[in-house]
Design a protein around this motif. Structure first.
Motif, mmCIF file in Angstrom:
data_model
loop_
_atom_site.group_PDB
_atom_site.id
_atom_site.type_symbol
_atom_site.label_atom_id
_atom_site.label_comp_id
_atom_site.label_asym_id
_atom_site.label_seq_id
_atom_site.Cartn_x
_atom_site.Cartn_y
_atom_site.Cartn_z
ATOM 1 N N ALA A 1 0.815 -1.220 0.000
ATOM 2 C CA ALA A 1 0.000 0.000 0.000
ATOM 3 C C ALA A 1 0.847 1.269 0.000
ATOM 4 O O ALA A 1 0.577 2.200 -0.765
ATOM 5 N N ARG A 2 1.859 1.335 0.837
ATOM 6 C CA ARG A 2 2.689 2.557 0.889
ATOM 7 C C ARG A 2 3.456 2.771 -0.406
ATOM 8 O O ARG A 2 3.602 3.896 -0.867
ATOM 9 N N GLU A 3 3.960 1.693 -0.990
ATOM 10 C CA GLU A 3 4.699 1.831 -2.247
ATOM 11 C C GLU A 3 3.776 2.264 -3.389
ATOM 12 O O GLU A 3 4.175 3.051 -4.243
ATOM 13 N N VAL A 4 2.562 1.734 -3.403
ATOM 14 C CA VAL A 4 1.597 2.129 -4.426
ATOM 15 C C VAL A 4 1.269 3.610 -4.257
ATOM 16 O O VAL A 4 1.234 4.373 -5.233
ATOM 17 N N GLU A 5 1.050 4.042 -3.025
ATOM 18 C CA GLU A 5 0.767 5.452 -2.773
ATOM 19 C C GLU A 5 1.943 6.336 -3.211
ATOM 20 O O GLU A 5 1.746 7.374 -3.843
ATOM 21 N N ALA A 6 3.159 5.912 -2.906
ATOM 22 C CA ALA A 6 4.342 6.689 -3.303
ATOM 23 C C ALA A 6 4.462 6.763 -4.821
ATOM 24 O O ALA A 6 4.815 7.810 -5.374
ATOM 25 N N CYS A 7 4.138 5.676 -5.500
ATOM 26 C CA CYS A 7 4.173 5.652 -6.963
ATOM 27 C C CYS A 7 3.136 6.629 -7.517
ATOM 28 O O CYS A 7 3.432 7.401 -8.435
ATOM 29 N N ALA A 8 1.935 6.623 -6.953
ATOM 30 C CA ALA A 8 0.882 7.532 -7.404
ATOM 31 C C ALA A 8 1.311 8.983 -7.201
ATOM 32 O O ALA A 8 1.150 9.817 -8.095
ATOM 33 N N ARG A 9 1.860 9.284 -6.048
ATOM 34 C CA ARG A 9 2.285 10.657 -5.763
ATOM 35 C C ARG A 9 3.358 11.102 -6.756
ATOM 36 O O ARG A 9 3.306 12.204 -7.291
ATOM 37 N N ALA A 10 4.328 10.229 -7.021
ATOM 38 C CA ALA A 10 5.401 10.579 -7.951
ATOM 39 C C ALA A 10 4.857 10.761 -9.372
ATOM 40 O O ALA A 10 5.263 11.689 -10.079
ATOM 41 N N ALA A 11 3.930 9.910 -9.768
ATOM 42 C CA ALA A 11 3.401 9.957 -11.130
ATOM 43 C C ALA A 11 2.508 11.170 -11.370
ATOM 44 O O ALA A 11 2.499 11.731 -12.467
ATOM 45 N N TYR A 12 1.762 11.575 -10.352
ATOM 46 C CA TYR A 12 0.758 12.628 -10.538
ATOM 47 C C TYR A 12 1.171 14.005 -10.033
ATOM 48 O O TYR A 12 0.484 14.985 -10.318
ATOM 49 N N GLU A 13 2.270 14.118 -9.298
ATOM 50 C CA GLU A 13 2.605 15.408 -8.681
ATOM 51 C C GLU A 13 2.787 16.535 -9.703
ATOM 52 O O GLU A 13 2.455 17.690 -9.422
ATOM 53 N N LYS A 14 3.243 16.212 -10.901
ATOM 54 C CA LYS A 14 3.450 17.264 -11.906
ATOM 55 C C LYS A 14 2.139 17.873 -12.390
ATOM 56 O O LYS A 14 2.134 18.949 -12.978
ATOM 57 N N PHE A 15 1.016 17.197 -12.127
ATOM 58 C CA PHE A 15 -0.276 17.700 -12.575
ATOM 59 C C PHE A 15 -0.957 18.612 -11.556
ATOM 60 O O PHE A 15 -1.926 19.279 -11.889
ATOM 61 N N VAL A 16 -0.460 18.633 -10.330
ATOM 62 C CA VAL A 16 -1.089 19.453 -9.287
ATOM 63 C C VAL A 16 -1.170 20.918 -9.706
ATOM 64 O O VAL A 16 -2.245 21.530 -9.608
ATOM 65 N N PRO A 17 -0.084 21.544 -10.205
ATOM 66 C CA PRO A 17 -0.198 22.946 -10.623
ATOM 67 C C PRO A 17 -1.189 23.159 -11.775
ATOM 68 O O PRO A 17 -1.865 24.188 -11.835
ATOM 69 N N LEU A 18 -1.300 22.200 -12.674
ATOM 70 C CA LEU A 18 -2.217 22.317 -13.810
ATOM 71 C C LEU A 18 -3.681 22.226 -13.378
ATOM 72 O O LEU A 18 -4.531 22.957 -13.868
ATOM 73 N N ILE A 19 -3.942 21.306 -12.456
ATOM 74 C CA ILE A 19 -5.310 21.052 -12.014
ATOM 75 C C ILE A 19 -5.710 22.016 -10.895
ATOM 76 O O ILE A 19 -6.881 22.337 -10.735
ATOM 77 N N GLY A 20 -4.738 22.449 -10.123
ATOM 78 C CA GLY A 20 -5.015 23.355 -9.018
ATOM 79 C C GLY A 20 -5.207 22.665 -7.683
ATOM 80 O O GLY A 20 -5.453 23.310 -6.671
ATOM 81 N N ARG A 21 -5.094 21.364 -7.688
ATOM 82 C CA ARG A 21 -5.167 20.560 -6.463
ATOM 83 C C ARG A 21 -4.713 19.148 -6.797
ATOM 84 O O ARG A 21 -4.500 18.817 -7.967
#
Length: 157
Positions: A15-35
């Motif tokens: 679970a923690r590794e999957v969460e870390a993978c998701a965070r790494a994969a999606y973090e670049k979209f936070v500024p584009l989406i606004g959250r």
């Protein structure tokens, strides 16, 4: 290399590794989406307990990517497909989609469906290049989502 990576069901200790993978994969979209996009805040432990998460594991045992998928009506819904940035561009996303196709067929389903955020231009190009067709766009749960479907040909055709 994608060929060195195995795909299998996630277990509770992933679970923690999957969460870390998701965070790494999606973090670049936070500024584009606004959250944070929805996949960054999913309850991965619960999804793994439900048996709907498959992981791609490199030879060192690291989670290189994952997919959350489950039957929804007459199709297999792909809720999340993420590849860690260190493993992107190696065909791993395509391998996970092929795995989803196999799963759908095993369950007697003939289509895959998924959605992505309208601001994720890479995904908007990725899915059509793999046979998905855009079927809808709508504002939902505070996100601008684009829905895709892929009809699966019969294996005999």
């Amino acid at each position: 290399m994608s060929a060195d990576i195995t795909i299998r069901k996630a277990e509770a200790d992933h679970a923690r590794e999957v969460e870390a993978c998701a965070r790494a994969a999606y973090e670049k979209f936070v500024p584009l989406i606004g959250r944070e996009p929805a996949p960054m805040v999913a309850d991965f432990a619960r999804q793994i307990a439900r048996g709907i998460v498959e992981i791609a594991v490199d030879p060192a045992g690291r989670v290189a990517g994952f997919m959350v998928r489950y039957p929804r009506g007459a199709h297999l819904h792909i809720e999340n497909l993420a590849i860690h940035p260190a493993f992107q561009g190696q065909g791993l996303g395509t391998r996970l989609l092929r795995r989803a196709e196999d799963t759908a067929r095993e369950l007697g389903l003939t289509t895959l469906e998924l959605y992505t955020n309208a601001k994720m231009s890479e995904a908007l190009a990725f899915y059509p290049a793999r046979g998905f067709v855009e079927i809808d766009r709508r504002w939902e749960a505070g996100f601008d989502r684009v829905y895709f479907r892929k009809d699966l040909p019969d294996r005999t055709s």
